[in-house]
Scaffold this active site. Structure first.
Site, mmCIF file in Angstrom:
data_model
loop_
_atom_site.group_PDB
_atom_site.id
_atom_site.type_symbol
_atom_site.label_atom_id
_atom_site.label_comp_id
_atom_site.label_asym_id
_atom_site.label_seq_id
_atom_site.Cartn_x
_atom_site.Cartn_y
_atom_site.Cartn_z
ATOM 1 N N TYR A 186 34.785 14.105 38.970
ATOM 2 C CA TYR A 186 36.102 13.199 38.913
ATOM 3 C C TYR A 186 36.193 12.890 40.324
ATOM 4 O O TYR A 186 36.180 13.627 41.240
ATOM 5 C CB TYR A 186 37.078 14.147 38.514
ATOM 6 C CG TYR A 186 38.555 13.464 38.385
ATOM 7 C CD1 TYR A 186 38.732 12.311 37.648
ATOM 8 C CD2 TYR A 186 39.402 13.720 39.516
ATOM 9 C CE1 TYR A 186 39.998 11.774 37.715
ATOM 10 C CE2 TYR A 186 40.658 13.064 39.584
ATOM 11 C CZ TYR A 186 40.745 12.181 38.560
ATOM 12 O OH TYR A 186 42.132 11.317 38.692
ATOM 13 N N ASP A 239 32.435 12.840 48.129
ATOM 14 C CA ASP A 239 34.003 12.864 47.888
ATOM 15 C C ASP A 239 34.176 14.165 48.361
ATOM 16 O O ASP A 239 34.087 15.441 47.368
ATOM 17 C CB ASP A 239 33.951 12.683 46.276
ATOM 18 C CG ASP A 239 35.441 12.723 46.009
ATOM 19 O OD1 ASP A 239 36.316 13.248 46.850
ATOM 20 O OD2 ASP A 239 35.827 12.374 44.694
ATOM 21 N N LYS A 267 43.999 15.614 49.453
ATOM 22 C CA LYS A 267 44.561 17.117 49.260
ATOM 23 C C LYS A 267 44.973 17.821 50.700
ATOM 24 O O LYS A 267 46.045 17.476 51.078
ATOM 25 C CB LYS A 267 43.573 18.085 48.372
ATOM 26 C CG LYS A 267 43.543 17.177 46.961
ATOM 27 C CD LYS A 267 42.775 18.080 45.937
ATOM 28 C CE LYS A 267 42.946 17.163 44.590
ATOM 29 N NZ LYS A 267 41.852 16.655 43.748
HETATM 30 C C1 LIG Z 1 41.839 15.439 43.208
HETATM 31 C C2 LIG Z 1 40.507 14.538 43.527
HETATM 32 C C3 LIG Z 1 40.489 13.328 43.632
HETATM 33 C C4 LIG Z 1 41.951 12.375 43.357
HETATM 34 O O1 LIG Z 1 42.931 12.642 44.223
HETATM 35 P P1 LIG Z 1 44.317 12.167 44.019
HETATM 36 O O2 LIG Z 1 44.972 12.513 45.353
HETATM 37 O O3 LIG Z 1 44.722 13.003 42.902
HETATM 38 O O4 LIG Z 1 44.315 10.793 43.807
HETATM 39 C C5 LIG Z 1 39.310 12.499 44.066
HETATM 40 N N1 LIG Z 1 38.431 13.429 43.897
HETATM 41 C C6 LIG Z 1 38.185 14.654 43.826
HETATM 42 C C7 LIG Z 1 36.788 15.453 44.047
HETATM 43 C C8 LIG Z 1 39.264 15.474 43.593
HETATM 44 O O5 LIG Z 1 39.176 16.762 43.483
#
Ligand SMILES: *Cc1c(COP(=O)(O)O)cnc(C)c1O
Length: 429
Positions: free
Chosen positions: A144, A238, A266
């Protein structure tokens, strides 16, 4: 345990909020029952509006790595608040946080702050395309990367391996440049390079965290990076979830791999809305105002959020909790496995440092397909028993549990007891 006030707020919330929530996983759809409404949190604990206390293994899906309301973070945010909330002009705090971030990722010379992980990744993808002049991006099924159109394919949904949008409202045109590969399978990446000559890069969660925790096997990431170099394509890490969590320098430091572009979110804001993407100079110089790739944000680099980030990362550096995470994580892993054995429940536990989760399956879980063999009904039962025994877990089989540095040995005992009760209940299904 009563949920009277939560249930009341849920009904009230349904009127003007969609499903009474602002992010779908909070709706508890996959575990049944109504969502909990939270009143406050402190340290390792979180409290709902009925006064129930839980040990928090969600920690806002990762950001609260120091536990809730850490003294120095609260102090820094309050201090920043007094100077004003937003200026539409630069502040020194942005430079400070940028230095901390760039120092943590050796390949990163420059960074751009945004407001969320979604924004970080969509900008990182744009940058990969701007730098290479190519359009196609490979992503792995089950990973994701936020809710941008182009990456809402096989993003933890059942549409794995097909280049079909995983959401209504995403036109096929928006995902036509997105190619899907299988996690831990380099051949599935190579196949795309044989068929296409316009691939800008590959985006990956270096430790999978959004299909449950899925660990990169052996030298998968290193081999992927080496292969991409031979193709002139970029590795986009990511690290929204893993950055400053797996290690201070993220999964890249832990695994000894360096990405071309790194996306963060995060933990970087410590609970305030901060995302970031960064890379070496040669790549970042494509971003406006230095280059022709446009990306902007009214609230980007917000001074309160920067203060939250600086204080969180500084404290994290000071505490260096990564060995403790490993220790606590392995204790919980053993407890889960032994309790499952005791009650004859099929269970696989995947863990990488402070991210972990159990899958109710006999199968090993190394990719999205195997993750889906998990019995989600069992997870739902397990989830509610954990809640009733004072442990707040993510309400989905496919979300990781996150440790924080405020978890005490006493908390571990409470979690162990809850696991025992929950596993017993699951075994009686
Ligand atoms: C949480 C997450 C996102 C999205 O971040 P948001 O702050 O919710 O937009 C993207 N990539 C990864 C791997 C994530 O865990």
């Amino acid at each position: 345990m009563k949920f009277k006030n939560s249930n009341k707020l849920y009904k009230k919330g349904l009127k003007n909020l969609v499903g009474a929530v602002n992010s779908p996983v909070r709706a508890f759809s996959s575990v049944g029952g109504n969502p909990l409404f939270i009143k406050k949190a402190k340290g390792s604990k979180i409290y709902d509006v009925d006064g129930n206390e839980y040990i928090d293994l969600v920690v806002s899906y990762g950001p609260m790595i120091l536990g809730h309301r850490h003294k120095s973070v609260e102090k820094a945010a309050k201090k920043a608040l007094k100077n004003g909330y937003s200026f539409g002009a630069s502040t020194e705090a942005e430079i400070k946080l940028a230095k901390i971030v760039c120092d943590a990722f050796p390949e990163m010379d420059k960074v751009r702050f945004v407001n969320s992980g979604t924004e970080a990744v969509l900008s990182g993808i744009r940058l990969a395309r701007a730098f290479t002049g190519k359009d196609k991006i490979i992503k792995f099924s089950g990973c994701y990367h936020g809710h941008q159109d182009a990456l809402l394919v096989a993003a933890g949904s059942g549409l794995a391996t097909l280049s079909l949008p995983g959401s209504k409202g995403v036109p096929e045109g928006a995902v036509k440049n997105t190619l899907i590969a299988e996690y831990n399978n380099l051949e599935s990446v190579k196949k795309h390079f044989i068929e296409h000559d316009d691939i800008a890069g590959v985006i990956i969660e270096p430790i999978g965290g959004n299909m449950g925790v899925v660990i990169p096997q052996d030298n998968f990431l290193k081999e992927l990076k080496d292969y991409l170099e031979t193709k002139g394509a970029l590795l986009i890490a990511d690290e929204v979830m893993t950055g400053f969590r797996s290690k201070f320098g993220g999964a890249q430091e832990l695994l000894g791999v360096t990405a071309d572009i790194t996306c963060l979110g995060k933990v970087i804001g410590g609970g305030f809305p901060v995302g970031a993407y960064g890379a070496r100079n040669e790549i970042m110089e494509n971003v406006a105002p230095l280059g022709g790739m446009y990306q902007a944000g009214t609230l980007s680099g917000n001074p309160i959020a920067m203060a939250g980030g600086i204080s969180t990362l500084s404290e994290l550096k000071k505490q260096n909790p990564y060995n403790r995470f490993e220790e606590v994580g392995s204790i919980l892993e053993v407890i889960l496995l032994e309790t499952a054995k005791k009650y004859n429940v099929d269970l696989a536990v995947n863990r990488f440092g402070s991210m972990m989760n159990p899958f109710f399956t006999k199968s090993k879980v190394t990719n999205f397909e195997e993750a889906q063999t998990s019995d989600t009904e069992k997870f739902g039962i397990f989830f509610w028993e954990m809640i009733k025994n004072g442990v707040f877990l993510p309400p989905s089989q496919f979300e990781a549990w996150f440790l924080n540095s405020a978890i005490s040995d006493k908390d571990i005992k409470v979690i162990a007891k809850a696991i025992d009760k929950a596993m017993l209940t699951v075994s009686k299904m």
